[in-house]
Structures are given as structure tokens and as C-alpha cells.
Design a protein around this motif. Structure first.
Motif, PDB file in Angstrom:
ATOM      1  N   LEU A  99      44.039 111.679  57.842  1.00  0.00           N
ATOM      2  CA  LEU A  99      44.232 112.106  59.220  1.00  0.00           C
ATOM      3  C   LEU A  99      44.696 113.554  59.225  1.00  0.00           C
ATOM      4  O   LEU A  99      45.452 113.977  58.355  1.00  0.00           O
ATOM      5  CB  LEU A  99      45.315 111.249  59.900  1.00  0.00           C
ATOM      6  N   LEU A 100      44.238 114.312  60.206  1.00  0.00           N
ATOM      7  CA  LEU A 100      44.780 115.656  60.362  1.00  0.00           C
ATOM      8  C   LEU A 100      46.257 115.544  60.709  1.00  0.00           C
ATOM      9  O   LEU A 100      46.669 114.608  61.409  1.00  0.00           O
ATOM     10  CB  LEU A 100      44.032 116.400  61.478  1.00  0.00           C
ATOM     11  N   PRO A 101      47.076 116.471  60.242  1.00  0.00           N
ATOM     12  CA  PRO A 101      48.523 116.368  60.468  1.00  0.00           C
ATOM     13  C   PRO A 101      48.944 116.767  61.872  1.00  0.00           C
ATOM     14  O   PRO A 101      49.722 117.689  62.076  1.00  0.00           O
ATOM     15  CB  PRO A 101      49.099 117.333  59.420  1.00  0.00           C
ATOM     16  N   ALA A 102      48.392 116.089  62.875  1.00  0.00           N
ATOM     17  CA  ALA A 102      48.751 116.356  64.256  1.00  0.00           C
ATOM     18  C   ALA A 102      50.043 115.621  64.597  1.00  0.00           C
ATOM     19  O   ALA A 102      50.277 114.504  64.115  1.00  0.00           O
ATOM     20  CB  ALA A 102      47.628 115.892  65.189  1.00  0.00           C
ATOM     21  N   PRO A 103      50.883 116.212  65.427  1.00  0.00           N
ATOM     22  CA  PRO A 103      52.145 115.550  65.795  1.00  0.00           C
ATOM     23  C   PRO A 103      51.968 114.129  66.312  1.00  0.00           C
ATOM     24  O   PRO A 103      52.810 113.275  66.075  1.00  0.00           O
ATOM     25  CB  PRO A 103      52.697 116.482  66.883  1.00  0.00           C
ATOM     26  N   PHE A 104      50.856 113.851  67.009  1.00  0.00           N
ATOM     27  CA  PHE A 104      50.640 112.508  67.549  1.00  0.00           C
ATOM     28  C   PHE A 104      50.761 111.443  66.466  1.00  0.00           C
ATOM     29  O   PHE A 104      51.465 110.444  66.631  1.00  0.00           O
ATOM     30  CB  PHE A 104      49.256 112.426  68.204  1.00  0.00           C
ATOM     31  N   GLU A 114      57.159 107.403  48.201  1.00  0.00           N
ATOM     32  CA  GLU A 114      58.517 107.042  48.609  1.00  0.00           C
ATOM     33  C   GLU A 114      58.730 107.285  50.099  1.00  0.00           C
ATOM     34  O   GLU A 114      59.357 106.478  50.797  1.00  0.00           O
ATOM     35  CB  GLU A 114      59.532 107.837  47.785  1.00  0.00           C
ATOM     36  N   LEU A 115      58.196 108.401  50.597  1.00  0.00           N
ATOM     37  CA  LEU A 115      58.333 108.710  52.021  1.00  0.00           C
ATOM     38  C   LEU A 115      57.605 107.676  52.877  1.00  0.00           C
ATOM     39  O   LEU A 115      58.148 107.184  53.875  1.00  0.00           O
ATOM     40  CB  LEU A 115      57.781 110.113  52.310  1.00  0.00           C
ATOM     41  N   ARG A 116      56.396 107.328  52.480  1.00  0.00           N
ATOM     42  CA  ARG A 116      55.622 106.372  53.272  1.00  0.00           C
ATOM     43  C   ARG A 116      56.241 104.983  53.212  1.00  0.00           C
ATOM     44  O   ARG A 116      56.224 104.244  54.202  1.00  0.00           O
ATOM     45  CB  ARG A 116      54.175 106.355  52.782  1.00  0.00           C
ATOM     46  N   ASN A 117      56.794 104.619  52.070  1.00  0.00           N
ATOM     47  CA  ASN A 117      57.480 103.329  51.971  1.00  0.00           C
ATOM     48  C   ASN A 117      58.701 103.278  52.883  1.00  0.00           C
ATOM     49  O   ASN A 117      59.111 102.196  53.326  1.00  0.00           O
ATOM     50  CB  ASN A 117      57.901 103.066  50.528  1.00  0.00           C
ATOM     51  N   ALA A 118      59.285 104.454  53.153  1.00  0.00           N
ATOM     52  CA  ALA A 118      60.459 104.523  54.024  1.00  0.00           C
ATOM     53  C   ALA A 118      60.069 104.672  55.489  1.00  0.00           C
ATOM     54  O   ALA A 118      60.944 104.787  56.353  1.00  0.00           O
ATOM     55  CB  ALA A 118      61.346 105.696  53.602  1.00  0.00           C
ATOM     56  N   GLY A 119      58.751 104.685  55.779  1.00  0.00           N
ATOM     57  CA  GLY A 119      58.300 104.746  57.167  1.00  0.00           C
ATOM     58  C   GLY A 119      57.939 106.128  57.671  1.00  0.00           C
ATOM     59  O   GLY A 119      57.716 106.320  58.869  1.00  0.00           O
ATOM     60  N   PHE A 120      57.834 107.126  56.771  1.00  0.00           N
ATOM     61  CA  PHE A 120      57.493 108.484  57.177  1.00  0.00           C
ATOM     62  C   PHE A 120      56.043 108.791  56.795  1.00  0.00           C
ATOM     63  O   PHE A 120      55.609 108.487  55.687  1.00  0.00           O
ATOM     64  CB  PHE A 120      58.395 109.507  56.484  1.00  0.00           C
ATOM     65  N   ASP A 121      55.317 109.430  57.727  1.00  0.00           N
ATOM     66  CA  ASP A 121      54.017 109.976  57.374  1.00  0.00           C
ATOM     67  C   ASP A 121      54.245 111.322  56.723  1.00  0.00           C
ATOM     68  O   ASP A 121      55.223 112.011  57.040  1.00  0.00           O
ATOM     69  CB  ASP A 121      53.156 110.161  58.619  1.00  0.00           C
ATOM     70  N   CYS A 122      53.351 111.727  55.851  1.00  0.00           N
ATOM     71  CA  CYS A 122      53.518 113.033  55.207  1.00  0.00           C
ATOM     72  C   CYS A 122      52.154 113.597  54.840  1.00  0.00           C
ATOM     73  O   CYS A 122      51.155 112.867  54.783  1.00  0.00           O
ATOM     74  CB  CYS A 122      54.420 112.951  53.990  1.00  0.00           C
ATOM     75  N   TYR A 123      52.132 114.898  54.596  1.00  0.00           N
ATOM     76  CA  TYR A 123      50.899 115.611  54.306  1.00  0.00           C
ATOM     77  C   TYR A 123      51.176 116.600  53.191  1.00  0.00           C
ATOM     78  O   TYR A 123      52.125 117.362  53.271  1.00  0.00           O
ATOM     79  CB  TYR A 123      50.439 116.350  55.570  1.00  0.00           C
ATOM     80  N   PRO A 124      50.368 116.619  52.115  1.00  0.00           N
ATOM     81  CA  PRO A 124      50.684 117.472  50.962  1.00  0.00           C
ATOM     82  C   PRO A 124      50.490 118.960  51.241  1.00  0.00           C
ATOM     83  O   PRO A 124      49.542 119.360  51.917  1.00  0.00           O
ATOM     84  CB  PRO A 124      49.704 116.983  49.888  1.00  0.00           C
ATOM     85  N   LEU A 125      51.389 119.772  50.695  1.00  0.00           N
ATOM     86  CA  LEU A 125      51.278 121.225  50.732  1.00  0.00           C
ATOM     87  C   LEU A 125      51.145 121.703  49.297  1.00  0.00           C
ATOM     88  O   LEU A 125      51.945 121.328  48.445  1.00  0.00           O
ATOM     89  CB  LEU A 125      52.492 121.843  51.397  1.00  0.00           C
ATOM     90  N   PHE A 126      50.130 122.530  49.022  1.00  0.00           N
ATOM     91  CA  PHE A 126      49.834 122.934  47.651  1.00  0.00           C
ATOM     92  C   PHE A 126      50.376 124.342  47.367  1.00  0.00           C
ATOM     93  O   PHE A 126      50.477 125.162  48.267  1.00  0.00           O
ATOM     94  CB  PHE A 126      48.326 122.921  47.412  1.00  0.00           C
TER      95      PHE A 126
END
Length: 340
Positions: free
Chosen positions: A221-226, A328-340
């Protein structure tokens, strides 16, 4: 371009070569082709913004505003995209030769989608309450109903507030009149509830859709705030990530045949941070930092100024040595998006 594939289409498709040679005079088609050759998205947007006022024919200006809105939306400039789509919708003209065909109703819905992507429910609701509500087109009405529920989810303050929207979406998932948006409906239900049956239905009924690719982990998914901040009652983890989480997290085994080029490529693509959110208001970013901190994550805020001049606040967490912080973030209920 299919209106229903909005949030998953790669930017390159927006810049796909258009048929035919460019005209000697400035047209929407020629301008779109030239924009595709610019060195960056920022330069493409700057060129389009400068060129549109020079167009004399209403249909040319309308089509190029619509094209600009698509580029801005894919670049995450949602507020700018809303304005471009709305300006296009407000021009009483047809489609320019060689450009995508878009009705005024479709352009209004494009503006609604962009507004929802940034969490601007007031603007989204104002457009949803316009003439599109009484459209004679079944696909338009299907999108209106879906976007109404997305707006309700945006305004929800907790998982308990999702109940009515979830109930409506469940109904929509089976209605023939909502077939045009059923992949998005199923994806939304999976994202909010984390229930695998919605992912399974999506894969079975729409196996080649971008939405199915997301639940399988082959697209993001695109990292849109929604998508970050709609309250959720479960964790929707893509299948690829589920498999990765279940595997041993032991050290990677290096093969003797690994080339220098492969090593350099791996180093250049190394994830250094995970982005949890993107905000216009710093207070909202601070609130997410506190929420992440309460679950043991060392989140912090960085900022950036977009080409539109708007300043955004990013909430990020540094990658750990094992490379497992995303899981770990997703298991805790947070969505995240990688930054390289």
C-alpha cells in the motif's frame, strides 16, 4: 487508466508513452509526453504546472489538469491533487485527443479519494455531497458508497467506532451493484479486521487484482495517512511477512559465490528506518511517538518540505541489527513503510 486501480498503480504507468507523435503546438498530449521525459517527478510537476496556463483549448487544459492530479496523487501530494482534480472537473469540456477519458463525476471522485488519503474528511464529504450522489452511473454510485465508508473510518476515534462502517462494507462485499469496488471493499475489511477470510475471498474472486497482490505481500500500500491511522481491530499481515515472521531469525548465511556487485546492491538497498506515519500537524506526530513509546519502540520525528511547499512530519523508528523491526512493529499493531 482504470479508476478503480487508484492507489496501487506504479507512477511509471502514469507516464506510459501515449500513441502518436506530438503536435507542433502545445497540447495536453504533447505536454504529458514531455513531462514523462523530465529527470524527476518534481520537475515533471513543475513543468506541467507552468504549461497548463498556456493551453488555450478548454479540453486540453481539463485533460492536463487531470493528468497533473494523477502525478501529484502518486507522489503523495494529496492536497495538490485535490485541487488539480477539482479544477479539471470544473471545466465544461470533453477529453483532449490522446488523453485518458474522464467524466466530471470521475474527476470529482478522484478529488474525494485524494482528500481521504490525506485525512481531509471535510473536503471529501463536501464533494461526496455534490451531484455525484445522484449519478445515473452504477460504478460512480458504487465509489460514492465506498468512499462514504472510508470517510466514516477516517473520522472514527477507535475500533468500537468502526462497527457501522464494517457492517456496511460487509454488505457491500456481496452486492452485485458494488462489483466495481469489491476488491477495495475486501481489502479494507481485511486491513481493518485482520480476518483471513476477507483475504481469501479477495484472492479467490479477484486473483489478478492489485489488492490481492497486497494481501499476498507482492505489492505494498502507498504510505497514505488513511491506511496508517484508521482504527483497527486486528492485525492484517501480508502472507509473505507472515512466512518471514515464522522462520528462524538466525544470522544470514553468505555464499562463497556472492559477487562484489551483489554485495554493493545489498548495501545500497539496506533498510535504515521504518516510517510509521506522515502528518501535517506536529502534534499528531508527537502523539504517535508517545503511542509507539508506550509499546517499547524508540520512535522519533523528522520533517521534510514537499515541492508544494507543505511541511510534513514523519514518525520513524531505526531498523535494528537483526532487521526485524518491521515485523515487531506490525505485531504491535503499527503499520510501517521502509526507508532506504
Amino acid at each position: 487508466m482504470s479508476m478503480t486501480k487508484y492507489t496501487f498503480i506504479a507512477l511509471g504507468l502514469l507516464f506510459a508513452p501515449l500513441l502518436g507523435a506530438g503536435a507542433a503546438e502545445t497540447t495536453a498530449k504533447a505536454a504529458a509526453e514531455k513531462a514523462a521525459k523530465e529527470a524527476s517527478v518534481t520537475e515533471s510537476i513543475a513543468y506541467l504546472t507552468k504549461t497548463i496556463p498556456a493551453l488555450t483549448e478548454p479540453q486540453e487544459k481539463r485533460s492536463l489538469y487531470a493528468f497533473l492530479g494523477g502525478v501529484q496523487e502518486q507522489a503523495g501530494l494529496y492536497a495538490d491533487a485535490v485541487k488539480s482534480y477539482a479544477l479539471a472537473a470544473g471545466i465544461a469540456a470533453g477529453d483532449a485527443p490522446g488523453m485518458s477519458k474522464k467524466s466530471a463525476e470521475q474527476l470529482v471522485l478522484d478529488a474525494v479519494r485524494s482528500a481521504l488519503s490525506s485525512g481531509d474528511t471535510a473536503t471529501a464529504d463536501s464533494y461526496l455531497n455534490s451531484a455525484v450522489r445522484s449519478s445515473k452511473n452504477e460504478q460512480i454510485l458504487a465509489h460514492v458508497k465506498l468512499y462514504e465508508q472510508w470517510s466514516a473510518l477516517c473520522k472514527s476515534t477507535g475500533s468500537a467506532g468502526n462497527a457501522e462502517a464494517i457492517a456496511m462494507l460487509k454488505t457491500y462485499s456481496t452486492l452485485p451493484s458494488m462489483k466495481a469496488v469489491q476488491p477495495q471493499v475486501l481489502l479494507t475489511l481485511w486491513h481493518i479486521t485482520g480476518e483471513k477470510n476477507w483475504a481469501n475471498t479477495l484472492k479467490k474472486q479477484f486473483p489478478k487484482s492489485p489488492e490481492a497482490a497486497i494481501v499476498q505481500g507482492s505489492a505494498q500500500l502507498l504510505p497514505a495517512p488513511f491506511w496508517y491511522f484508521v482504527p483497527r481491530v486486528g492485525d492484517a499481515v501480508p502472507e509473505v511477512e507472515q512466512a518471514a515472521i515464522s522462520e528462524s531469525t538466525g544470522p544470514a548465511v553468505k555464499t562463497a559465490g556472492e559477487s562484489a556487485a551483489e554485495k554493493a546492491s545489498a548495501a545500497s538497498e539496506k533498510v535504515v528506518k521504518q516510517q510509521l506515519g506522515l502528518f501535517r500537524e506536529e502534534a499528531n506526530a508527537k502523539a504517535l511517538v508517545e503511542k509507539a513509546g508506550a509499546k517499547g519502540f524508540k520512535a522519533y520525528i523528522t520533517s521534510e518540505v514537499r515541492p508544494s511547499g507543505n511541511k510534513y512530519y514523519l514518525v520513524v523508528v531505526d531498523e535494528n541489527a537483526a532487521g526485524t523491526i518491521a515485523a515487531e512493529l506490525r505485531n504491535a499493531g503499527f503499520d510501517c513503510y521502509p526507508l532506504f
